[in-house]
Each structure stands twice: as C-alpha cells, then as structure tokens.
Design a protein around this motif. Structure first.
Motif: not given
Length: 598
Positions: A435-439, A471-474, A513-514, A556-562
């Motif tokens: 699941i890609f969650g964009l904020n 995974t946290v994507y900035y 990328g964490m 910038g935006y943050r995406v949580a890839i769960t």
C-alpha cells in the motif's frame, strides 16, 4: 535471472522479477506496455539483455515514434541530445556547486561493479555527482568504448534534488561506423522522447501540488511539538538484539544463520539486488527503537508492562534499499494515473469524473485541486484489498491493482527484511500486498491502530496477528531526513503523568528509504503515530535548564510504502460486506478517481 554467484541450491530465487531492458523499453508500442516499461530501470542482469559489446539494433518504427525520428542530414557528424543524470542525492556535497547552465563532465565507468555500461557525471572539480540514466547509458557505452562517438558539453538545463537534465553533443569519430552512428541517433531519440513524454504526464505529487497543501496543519503540529518535555533526539536506541549475557548482538547475522534462512551471503550484492532490490545485509544499519520509558513519570509496574509489549517489537533498518530500487519507486509513483484520492467527505461524482483528468494536468492542477479534492491524501495498492478507517460507517475499501515486477520485488524485500530482523519468516503466505500512502501536507498523523478487533469489515482481508513493515520515502531527503518521528505506546495500562502527545514508550526518527519493522501481533496491543521531531535549543539569557522546543516541518511529500499479508481469497471474503454497504467508498484499483458504490 541468476540468484547470484555465491547462492547455493537451497537459496530462494525469484527469477521472474527482472525489469525490462533498455531495448525492450524502446520496442514497446507506446500504449499498453509503456507504463510498465517506464517504471523499470533496465536490469542489466536479465537473461534477455543484449550484451554490452553488441551495438544497439534499430528499434521498429512504431506509430508512436514516427513523428519523433527526424532523418539525419547527409554527412551529419554530430547531434545534440538531452541526457538524464540520476542519483544526485548520494553526492550531496559535490552537487552544491551545480546550478542551471553549469557544465557536467561525462566519463565512462566500465569498472562499475553494479553496471558495466555506467557513465559517470562529474562537476567542474572532477567530483562525481551521479550517473547517466541506465537506459541511455546502455545505448551509448559500447560506442564510446570502441571510439565511435564522444560526448561533449553536458550543460545543465533542469535540476531537482535527485536528477539533472543535461544537453550533450554526440560526435562521430569513425566515419566507417556511420551506420552505427545513425542507428544510435534513432535509438537515443526514442528513449529521450519517451522520457520527455513521461515527464509531462500526470503526477499528483508534482511540485505545484505539494506546495498547494504544504502548510496544512503544520502550525498545529509545531505547537504540539512545543509540548514535548523529553529531548528525544538525545535518547539512546535499543540494540537490535541482546545476547544471552545481556550484551548487544552484532549485525549482520553469521553465515550459518543466513544459510538456515536460505538467503544470500551478507556481502553478496548480486543476490540481494536481483531477488529483492536490497543492498546486502552487511551494509544495513539495524537498531531497536529509542527507549523513552526511563524519562516518563509512571510506576515501575507500568513501565515493566510497556516493556513486555514493545521490547524486541519495533526496529529501524537504514541503508537497506538499493539505489536502483529507490529510483524505480520514484518513477512508478510519478507515472500517469498512479494515485487515487483517499480523502474523506462526499462530493459530486459527476463533477469528480469530469474533472479528474484535469487533476493530472500540471498546468491547471491547482484550480482542480481547489474545486474537487478536499484533502491532500492519496493512495494506491498492489495485490490484495486493504481497508482504511477506524470507525464503522467510515471505512474505505482499497481495491488492489495486479502486481508488476517492481511491486513484487518490494514485497519480497519486505519479507526478507522481516525475516532477517526477527530470525523467522512472517506468517504465511508472507507479505503479498503493498500500500502506497501519499501525504502532501507537511504534518504527521495521530495515534491509531491498523488492527481493531471489533471492526470485522476492516480486518477481513488480512490474516490475524498482522506484522507491519513500512518503507518511508521522502521527496526531499537532503532536507527532510529525521524531521519526523514515529512513536509507539501500549493500548492498556499506560498512563504517564503529563498531557503531551510525545509521552510514548518507543520512538524512531524516520529517514529516506528507511524500513521500520513491527513484530507480528503488536498491532492488537499498541498504537502508533507520526509527529514532527521536537528540536531543543538553549534559551539564551535564561536559566541553564530553560529550553525552547520547536520543529522544522517537511519541505516535500512523504510516502509510506507498507507491506501487508492478505488472504488468498480476500476478495471473496469481502463480498458480504460490500453487499451490505459497510464501506463508505471503494477506491481503485487502476489509479483512477475513487470508485463509488452504486
């Protein structure tokens, strides 16, 4: 696809997960397969690849390409092309001297252990700033090696935190190889045209959209950070694991442990990249969470119970994904029609359908967002379905899209990280949904549970005792790394004195990328949230014990890839709840606007 030169017969190999090659990318029809091709990075280990010393063959003149390929003039010995330089985020100090109209020097890097076609880019003082995009380097490299062409110029035309667009003159050096030169002209023109076409496509997460929602409730979050009484950044992290004598266990696990897990050796870059898109474990940094319990005012029994719930349950893993994987994720998330709006609240379905195409247009994105979209939250799922929401009557069902090679690889990567951290595989069938969650907004989100026992319509697609690996994507890691903090606290018998939201038991500062890993079953006993990292500074002129507490919101935006584990028959399990209208909204699955129940 090989599983790596050091991998034994027992080791797992996901051989069908290779990305499209550069030549396959150029031979697609520009329509149904284009999105998948543009989401790939060109895995040069794929068995279908042309070897590097074979000069590129002419791609078929497809309808989508005919108007792009202008014939070369007779005896033309040079042409100008725009090349893409990627990976700037890994050379932050060297990139500081680069600006628009700066000159970038290109040089073959045939000894590159990750890509024998690599072309490195350097600033004016010969410090590396990145590499030419793989799909372009794959076409140019052999002709450079054989002294058929040379590249000159390298004038920077566009620049982001991670990418340069540079103008380069390609010159023919050997007249006897003119056929190869003309073939190169056609091939590189196709690749460059498609890259340009992709750049013009939809992206809800373009710069204009991020700025549209940048402020959000940032002020409120900053005021919340000011209530923090613990300088969390100065608190120690727990070890990854403890030995029997209580000492901290060292990372990575030994060869005998990895052999039992049937995975590649800790230094085997090929195995880990090919099978899961990861760096080898010897390069990972694995830590337990920050321990906040010693700073809390509460009874010993309460602290002991909190430790029982959270000890060895939360970990942070950094330097884990390969550069190729992170770049592939960025390309995927910026592709056309990727995101679905997940905001709450009803709106006119006819209006939404009519205007959604406007939302993905960069020229008029702001007016459309103002008129139609009422929040800054978007989502996309691959694999099984997933349910958002914390309350009956407000649940949203996310329908999963079919997996593509990259998302399958991400699932495998999350499975292996969980296995390595906990010395056991996640519950069967393993992580099979992403699941890609964009904020877009620069704030966090409040404490919540992903699993709530009383909400059967929410839990039905997923197995019980769900582990969580995220995974946290900035968008802008150079300025946003560490600006957010994930906090965990037990659900029951946890009542520290004070009213700050930062009174939690464990925490992890997030970086680009964490991966943060939650043990299976934790979700039923704890809640977590994301908050601004509190920054403590001395209040000059006051008592030495006086501090000013502030925060520095993301830019910038943050995406949580769960990663989630869904039942193989999860769609069937959901049928009764869909028929009885348990879901406020059904979203997806193809990246279009939200699909409403009729």
């Amino acid at each position: 696809m090989s599983s790596g030169k050091n991998s034994g017969n027992k080791r797992k190999s996901f051989g069908g997960l290779g990305f499209l090659t550069a030549l396959e990318f150029m031979n697609d029809d520009g329509n149904s397969n284009a999105a998948a091709a543009e989401n790939s990075n060109g895995d040069d280990n794929d068995t279908n690849n042309t070897t590097r010393k074979q000069h590129p063959t002419v791609a078929k003149d497809t309808p989508s390409d005919r108007h792009v390929l202008k014939p070369m003039a007779p005896n033309q010995s040079s042409f100008t092309i725009n090349l893409t330089v990627r990976g700037l985020q890994f050379y932050k100090e060297n990139v500081l001297s680069i600006d628009i109209e700066s000159t970038v020097i290109l040089q073959r890097q045939s000894d590159n252990e990750h890509d024998e076609n690599a072309i490195a880019a350097y600033n004016g003082t010969r410090q590396q700033v990145g590499h030419v995009a793989k799909e372009q380097a794959a076409i140019l490299a052999s002709l450079m090696d054989d002294n058929i062409i040379k590249l000159e110029g390298g004038l920077v035309k566009e620049q982001t935190d991670t990418i340069l667009s540079i103008s380069v003159e390609v010159t023919l050096l050997n007249e006897d190889k003119r056929d190869d030169f003309e073939t190169l002209y056609q091939q590189i023109s196709v690749v460059t045209y498609k890259a340009k076409k992709q750049a013009k496509r939809s992206s809800i997460i373009d710069e204009a959209a991020v700025e549209e929602y940048a402020s959000g409730i940032t002020k409120q979050d900053s005021e919340t950070a000011a209530t923090c009484t613990i300088d969390i950044c100065q608190q120690p992290s727990l070890p990854w694991k403890k030995n029997e004598d209580g000492s901290a266990a060292s990372w990575p696990p030994g060869p005998e442990v990895l052999e039992k897990m049937c995975v590649g050796h800790a230094n085997d870059e090929t195995w880990w990249q090919e099978n899961a898109g990861l760096r080898p474990p010897s390069q990972w940094k694995v830590q337990g969470a920050i321990d906040l319990l010693p700073n809390l005012s509460m009874s010993r029994d309460q602290k002991a119970r909190a430790s029982d719930v959270l000890d060895d349950a939360v970990h942070g893993v950094t330097n884990v994904w390969s550069d190729e994987t992170l770049e592939g994720l960025r390309d995927l998330m910026h592709s056309e029609n990727f995101w679905s709006h997940r905001g709450a609240g009803a709106y006119n379905i006819g209006q939404e359908d009519r205007f959604f195409s406007c939302i993905i247009s960069l020229t008029i994105i702001s007016p459309c967002l103002n008129n139609i979209i009422t929040s800054d939250a978007f989502i996309r799922s691959f694999g099984g379905p997933y349910v958002l929401g914390q309350q009956e009557g407000k649940l949203k069902l996310i329908k999963g899209s079919p997996h593509i090679p990259l998302t399958e690889k991400i699932c495998h990567g999350h499975n292996l990280v969980y296995q390595m951290v906990h010395f056991e595989e996640p519950p069967a069938p393993g992580f099979n949904t992403i699941i890609f969650g964009l904020n877009l907004r620069r704030s966090g989100f409040h404490y919540h549970q992903d699993t709530i026992a009383s909400l059967k319509p929410k839990n039905e697609p997923m197995i019980r005792n769900q582990p969580v690996v995220t995974t946290v994507y900035y968008q802008k890691p150079s300025v946003d790394d560490g600006k957010e903090l994930v906090l965990w606290k037990p659900l029951l018998n946890f009542k520290p004195k004070g009213d700050s939201l930062y009174l939690a038991a464990r925490g992890i500062r997030t970086t680009h990328g964490m991966i943060h890993v939650q043990r299976a079953g934790l979700q039923g006993h704890a809640q977590h949230g994301i908050f601004h990292t509190p920054l403590f500074s001395k209040n000059e002129g006051e008592d030495d014990d006086e501090y000013i507490v502030s925060s520095d919101p993301r830019r910038g935006y943050r995406v949580a890839i769960t990663a989630r584990i869904t039942h193989p028959d999860s769609e069937k399990r959901l049928d009764p709840f869909i028929k009885n209208s348990h879901y406020q909204k059904i979203i997806g699955p193809n990246g279009l606007s939200s699909l409403h129940l009729s």
